[in-house]
Each structure stands twice: as structure tokens, then as C-alpha cells.
Write an enzyme that holds these catalytic residues in place. Sequence first.
Site, PDB file in Angstrom:
ATOM      1  N   HIS A   1     -14.816  -0.162   5.632  1.00  0.00           N
ATOM      2  CA  HIS A   1     -13.750  -0.937   6.258  1.00  0.00           C
ATOM      3  C   HIS A   1     -14.229  -1.595   7.553  1.00  0.00           C
ATOM      4  O   HIS A   1     -15.091  -1.064   8.259  1.00  0.00           O
ATOM      5  CB  HIS A   1     -12.555  -0.028   6.542  1.00  0.00           C
ATOM      6  CG  HIS A   1     -11.325  -0.764   6.954  1.00  0.00           C
ATOM      7  ND1 HIS A   1     -10.979  -0.972   8.269  1.00  0.00           N
ATOM      8  CD2 HIS A   1     -10.345  -1.355   6.214  1.00  0.00           C
ATOM      9  CE1 HIS A   1      -9.846  -1.638   8.330  1.00  0.00           C
ATOM     10  NE2 HIS A   1      -9.438  -1.891   7.097  1.00  0.00           N
TER      11      HIS A   1
ATOM     12  N   SER B   1     -11.208  -0.106   0.072  1.00  0.00           N
ATOM     13  CA  SER B   1      -9.945  -0.826   0.160  1.00  0.00           C
ATOM     14  C   SER B   1      -9.913  -2.126  -0.639  1.00  0.00           C
ATOM     15  O   SER B   1      -8.838  -2.565  -1.047  1.00  0.00           O
ATOM     16  CB  SER B   1      -9.608  -1.113   1.621  1.00  0.00           C
ATOM     17  OG  SER B   1     -10.634  -1.875   2.231  1.00  0.00           O
TER      18      SER B   1
ATOM     19  N   LYS C   1      -0.377   4.317   3.921  1.00  0.00           N
ATOM     20  CA  LYS C   1      -0.527   4.160   2.475  1.00  0.00           C
ATOM     21  C   LYS C   1       0.261   5.254   1.749  1.00  0.00           C
ATOM     22  O   LYS C   1       1.452   5.130   1.546  1.00  0.00           O
ATOM     23  CB  LYS C   1      -2.008   4.198   2.085  1.00  0.00           C
ATOM     24  CG  LYS C   1      -2.762   2.911   2.394  1.00  0.00           C
ATOM     25  CD  LYS C   1      -3.189   2.802   3.823  1.00  0.00           C
ATOM     26  CE  LYS C   1      -4.020   1.581   4.119  1.00  0.00           C
ATOM     27  NZ  LYS C   1      -4.362   1.484   5.557  1.00  0.00           N
TER      28      LYS C   1
ATOM     29  N   ASP D   1     -13.509   8.051   5.878  1.00  0.00           N
ATOM     30  CA  ASP D   1     -12.182   7.458   6.044  1.00  0.00           C
ATOM     31  C   ASP D   1     -11.506   7.487   4.673  1.00  0.00           C
ATOM     32  O   ASP D   1     -11.916   6.775   3.763  1.00  0.00           O
ATOM     33  CB  ASP D   1     -12.319   6.020   6.565  1.00  0.00           C
ATOM     34  CG  ASP D   1     -10.980   5.305   6.724  1.00  0.00           C
ATOM     35  OD1 ASP D   1      -9.968   5.780   6.163  1.00  0.00           O
ATOM     36  OD2 ASP D   1     -10.945   4.266   7.393  1.00  0.00           O
TER      37      ASP D   1
ATOM     38  N   GLU E   1     -16.098   5.365   3.059  1.00  0.00           N
ATOM     39  CA  GLU E   1     -14.690   5.537   2.694  1.00  0.00           C
ATOM     40  C   GLU E   1     -14.599   6.447   1.472  1.00  0.00           C
ATOM     41  O   GLU E   1     -15.567   6.602   0.723  1.00  0.00           O
ATOM     42  CB  GLU E   1     -14.036   4.192   2.370  1.00  0.00           C
ATOM     43  CG  GLU E   1     -13.919   3.253   3.560  1.00  0.00           C
ATOM     44  CD  GLU E   1     -13.099   2.030   3.224  1.00  0.00           C
ATOM     45  OE1 GLU E   1     -11.886   2.174   2.951  1.00  0.00           O
ATOM     46  OE2 GLU E   1     -13.654   0.911   3.237  1.00  0.00           O
TER      47      GLU E   1
ATOM     48  N   ASN F   1       0.815  -1.223   0.000  1.00  0.00           N
ATOM     49  CA  ASN F   1       0.000   0.000   0.000  1.00  0.00           C
ATOM     50  C   ASN F   1       0.847   1.271   0.000  1.00  0.00           C
ATOM     51  O   ASN F   1       0.310   2.368   0.177  1.00  0.00           O
ATOM     52  CB  ASN F   1      -0.914   0.023   1.224  1.00  0.00           C
ATOM     53  CG  ASN F   1      -2.048  -0.973   1.117  1.00  0.00           C
ATOM     54  OD1 ASN F   1      -2.436  -1.377   0.026  1.00  0.00           O
ATOM     55  ND2 ASN F   1      -2.584  -1.377   2.252  1.00  0.00           N
TER      56      ASN F   1
ATOM     57  N   HIS G   1      -7.105   5.487   1.589  1.00  0.00           N
ATOM     58  CA  HIS G   1      -6.498   5.151   0.301  1.00  0.00           C
ATOM     59  C   HIS G   1      -6.516   6.313  -0.697  1.00  0.00           C
ATOM     60  O   HIS G   1      -6.059   6.143  -1.826  1.00  0.00           O
ATOM     61  CB  HIS G   1      -7.207   3.932  -0.294  1.00  0.00           C
ATOM     62  CG  HIS G   1      -7.099   2.717   0.566  1.00  0.00           C
ATOM     63  ND1 HIS G   1      -6.023   1.864   0.544  1.00  0.00           N
ATOM     64  CD2 HIS G   1      -7.932   2.228   1.520  1.00  0.00           C
ATOM     65  CE1 HIS G   1      -6.199   0.901   1.431  1.00  0.00           C
ATOM     66  NE2 HIS G   1      -7.348   1.091   2.040  1.00  0.00           N
TER      67      HIS G   1
END
Length: 384
Positions: free
Chosen positions: A133, A179, A236, A204, A175, A47, A207
Amino acid sequence: MSWQQRIEAALSERRAADALRRRITVEQGAGRWLTLEGERFCNFASNDYLGLSQHPQVIAAWQQGAAQYGVGSGGSGHVVGHTAAHHQLERELAQWLGYDRALLFISGFAANQATIAALTGKEDRIVADKLSHASLLEAAALSPAQLRRFAHNDVGQLASLLSKPLNGQQLVVTEGIFSMDGDSAPLAAIADAAREAQAWLMVDDAHGIGVLGEQGRGSCHLQGVKPDILVVTFGKGFGVSGAAVLCSEAAADYLVQFARHLIYSTAMPPAQAVALSAALDIIRSDEGDARRAQLAALIGRFRDGVRGLDLAVTESHSAIQPLIVSDNSRALRLAHTLRQQGLFATAIRPPTVPPGTARLRLTLTAAHQPEDIDRLLEALHGGE
């Protein structure tokens, strides 16, 4: 059933379904190359999207921080663990992302758990994307609040759930980049639905931060959205570890009083905060722009080349490029085939992903070169 019988039954069930998780011990594995049992592989499981874990400037900053502060913080941030290095990083993050405050946490999992637990009560409702997540969904399930999940990225269903009568407050959770699928949330539409219902929005962006938007400010900035609670993680795009919660002055003061993970955990080492400040400097710089451009070009190269495979590709234009193979054993075989050709990728299986969606989760980084992508594509087109 005894404890031992319960444990053995659960493990047997996982083995029978080709779903048993195994840890590997790598000699080196964060960057372009992974070394395992003396063999070197081109790494498509990291990541470290911008390649900053290996950056000399970040490494030197950690070393300098350790020389100044030592290798540990010595306690909770509420006792002696909050140093000038932590304070500086929090101020830099808040200014960069346009918030009153930033609060550092030891991990993204801890940040999500602490925030949801501290904010919600039994009269409240959490409305979360179904594919959020595990740290978000587990925190919501363990909280006293009512949990309702909406179909992935389905803003209509979100609005419908938010419209149902409630005595307390509502928190919308999603998110920025998901993910496992690598796709983006429609954050602008989600923010509108939350605002219409007078709900708070928590995103969140583990990524997306560092990778997307102007100066790498992430998914929310890219879509012109400022959530009430923004969680960014540093494992990440930053190439290190840890997390921060971005919020208003009042919300930060509240979390300082009531976020148990913040209060009762040893703070991250000050040297880590120094390294994260160095990583942030790179992310915001021209070099950061160049690394994001390199990553975007590699993603485009991969997506152009993967067409025609007998594998489902998600609508991902992020560094996460999953290939859905459905069957657990096939996912394991494909990962093994790639490893035989010097390419390392991870087979992801239920319960991490929904049943029937086992996949090869490929991640691309700015540390990769075009020839790495071509080599991967050649191996994939060669089949199992």
C-alpha cells in the site's frame, strides 16, 4: 515554471491520459445500495465487507458512546484523549489477536507511517513487497532507512535482498491481502525468510482482518503466522474507521514514546471506540461466521460466473475482485456502462496501479444478495 503553471501542467497531463481522479458526493454509499444525485445503484465499490457499517448494534453503540462521552476525544491520547473506551478496545484487540498490546491510531495510513518512521534509522533496511500500500511505501521512502522492494510475492528475491550485508536491522513489510489485486501474500514463507535473516516482519492486514481466519482474526492467523508488527484497520471488515498496531509490550512502550502520529494527533472519538468494540463482538460471534460464509459464497458465485469474459481476472479469492482491462479509457467506459444499468463500480487507473493495468475494482460484501451478483455478471457479459 510558476506554481500555477506547474499545477496546470500536472492536471493537463492527467486529463490527457484519462487518469484524472474525481470525487463524487453520495447521499448514502457504504452498504449494499449507493445513492448518487437521487439515483440508487447496487454498490460494488464499498470496502464494508461484512456490512457492519449499517448494523443496528454498531450504530446503537456509537450513539450510546456519544451520549456518554460526547462526540470528540478532546485531545491527543497523551493528554486527555485516551478514555476507558479506548483502553477497553485496545485490551480486547490484543487478547483476540494474541498480542501483548494494541495501540489505536486515527487511520491505517497514520499507523503505517508512524510505525515505520519510529522504528527505522539510517543504518537499517526496509524490504517491502513492490505492491504494498502507498502508506507503507511512502513511509519507507521517507524514512532514513534504505528501501529495497522485492517483486510481488517473490519470496526468493526477498531472501536474496535480506542476505545482503548490513550494519543495522531489517524490517520486512507486506500486506495480508493486496488492496488492488485482491490476492494473498505467502505469509508463512515470508515469515520464514524474515526469521532466517533475523529481521522483523510487519504485516498490514487491512483487507483480511474480520474477514478471514477463525473468528475473523485475519490473514496471519489463517496462515499460522504471528508478525512482529501487525496493523489492522477498521474501515473494511469492521465497517467503521481507524486502525490499531499490535505488538509486544516493549514495542508498544517504544511507540508511545516515539510514534509522532500517535503523540500529536487528536485521538479517535471515544464513541467510535465503543462502536468498534460492538463491531468486534459481532465479528467474533456466530453472526460473524454467518456473514463470512455469505461473503465466501458470493465470491465463489462471482468467480464461477465471470469465466469467459474478455477481461483478465486476478488470482483473488478475497472480497476484492478486479477485472484488468489495461486501457484507461476502456476502464472508464466499462464503469459508465455498469452505472447506466444501476450498478456502481470504480475504474482504477495509474498511478494507483502500474501502467497498463487499469481495472474495474469490484468489491463484494456480505450485504449483497445472490441476485445482485447475477445482475452484475449479466451486465459484464453484455460487454461495453
